[in-house]
Scaffold this active site. Structure first.
Site, PDB file in Angstrom:
ATOM      1  N   GLU A  92      -3.164  -4.975  -1.734  1.00 34.18           N
ATOM      2  CA  GLU A  92      -1.723  -5.186  -1.622  1.00 34.18           C
ATOM      3  C   GLU A  92      -1.278  -6.558  -2.116  1.00 34.18           C
ATOM      4  O   GLU A  92      -0.083  -6.780  -2.354  1.00 34.18           O
ATOM      5  CB  GLU A  92      -1.279  -5.018  -0.161  1.00 34.18           C
ATOM      6  CG  GLU A  92      -1.389  -3.606   0.380  1.00 34.18           C
ATOM      7  CD  GLU A  92      -0.347  -2.669  -0.183  1.00 34.18           C
ATOM      8  OE1 GLU A  92       0.528  -3.133  -0.948  1.00 34.18           O
ATOM      9  OE2 GLU A  92      -0.395  -1.474   0.124  1.00 34.18           O
TER      10      GLU A  92
ATOM     11  N   GLU B 105     -23.707   0.711   6.816  1.00 30.98           N
ATOM     12  CA  GLU B 105     -23.420  -0.482   7.619  1.00 30.98           C
ATOM     13  C   GLU B 105     -24.685  -1.117   8.196  1.00 30.98           C
ATOM     14  O   GLU B 105     -24.651  -2.270   8.631  1.00 30.98           O
ATOM     15  CB  GLU B 105     -22.460  -0.151   8.753  1.00 30.98           C
ATOM     16  CG  GLU B 105     -23.047   0.715   9.857  1.00 30.98           C
ATOM     17  CD  GLU B 105     -22.071   0.866  11.013  1.00 30.98           C
ATOM     18  OE1 GLU B 105     -22.446   0.468  12.126  1.00 30.98           O
ATOM     19  OE2 GLU B 105     -20.949   1.376  10.804  1.00 30.98           O
TER      20      GLU B 105
END
Length: 312
Positions: free
Chosen positions: A94, A125
């Protein structure tokens, strides 16, 4: 599959985390009507902002550190897995349309790579070396800031990435949803926000994810404000990449200069679409060349450039 000893150790760790706890007042959720469910969930979410507010000093220190490194050419790099990784990727994506930044200035790395943005990548992960490899691949240096995000505060991908970043001399920041977290111990600036039990036990996409989003919003937005990317609380470095943003650009120039739409549109065209440059040209009665020079001399801070041209 972990060995029995490793599994038992992990169960002990998870048992001590607030984000994994079950609230004692949720046993009847499946019996409530929809309106009551909305109220209950909203009441839980309302606690997130209060929890974030307890870490104002740490967040401010992080913003100042990020800004200082931005000014020297450094980057802001988020690392995380699952929801936490997606929060970082979202914030990074963004920044270019909002602040007119180069896509390389704010980067989001997620365990499992791009595929993990939309789909779960099993066991990604748990790879403690992967983030360090990715950081080296993008040329991590001491001028960069690496923000590790993990609800539990113990995600191996994030722990390893922060260790690699610290070894390189980069500023390290940790965002966790539990106190005394492992990533908090590794990072120079720990931002540990105890969001407590989730509305649905263990679903850290909820309150933990909301807290993470609130913090990264502040890290990027406030550092951009300090870099002069806004003026009077308005975006002045946005990129007009579609019709809506073009209209917003014109509206911004009219709002901040008091000029009419036609004058604002003409100034934007002369400024090559730069809202900041158009505002400066109209506010100071300067040519595009004069305004561009003033902005360069003012490190891109519009208020300083206006004052400079007004005095000349």
């Amino acid at each position: 599959m972990p060995t029995d000893d490793r599994l038992n150790a992990l169960l002990d760790v998870l048992g001590g985390l607030g984000t994994e706890a079950s609230a004692t007042d949720r046993g009847d959720l499946d019996l409530l009507d929809t309106t009551d469910l909305v109220r209950r969930m909203n009441a839980e979410d309302a606690r997130v902002a209060e929890a974030v507010a307890t870490r104002t000093a740490e967040i401010a220190a992080a913003v100042d550190g990020i800004t200082a490194r931005f000014r020297r050419g450094g980057r802001l790099i988020y690392i995380g897995a699952g929801t936490a990784g997606r929060v970082g990727v979202l914030d990074a994506s963004e920044c270019p349309p909002t602040f007119g930044t180069d896509p390389s200035m704010v980067v989001g790395l997620i365990a499992g790579g791009e595929a993990a943005v939309r789909s779960a990548v099993e066991n990604a992960e748990d790879d403690e070396e992967a983030a360090g490899v990715s950081l080296r691949e993008i040329g991590l240096c001491a001028l960069d800031t690496v923000v590790g995000i993990s609800a539990s505060g113990r995600t191996p991908y994030v722990v390893g990435g922060l260790r690699a970043a610290r070894a390189e001399g980069a500023l390290t920041i940790a965002i966790a949803s539990n106190a005394a977290s492992e990533i908090g111990a590794v990072a120079e600036i720990p931002i540990e926000i105890a969001t407590g039990p989730e509305f649905i036990s263990g679903s850290t996409r909820l309150k933990s994810g909301t807290a993470q989003k609130m913090v990264v919003n502040m890290l990027s937005t406030l550092s951009m404000i300090k870099l002069g990317k806004t003026y009077h609380g308005v975006m002045v470095d946005l990129l007009a990449t579609n019709e809506k943003l073009h209209a917003r650009s014109i509206r911004t120039v009219t709002e901040l200069t008091g000029r009419d739409v036609e004058t604002a549109a003409d100034a934007l065209a002369e400024a090559g679409g730069s809202v900041k440059l158009a505002i400066l040209m109209l506010a100071a009665g300067a040519s595009a060349a004069e305004a561009s020079h003033a902005l360069r001399e003012s490190d891109g801070i519009l208020r300083v450039a206006i004052d400079s041209l007004s005095r000349s």
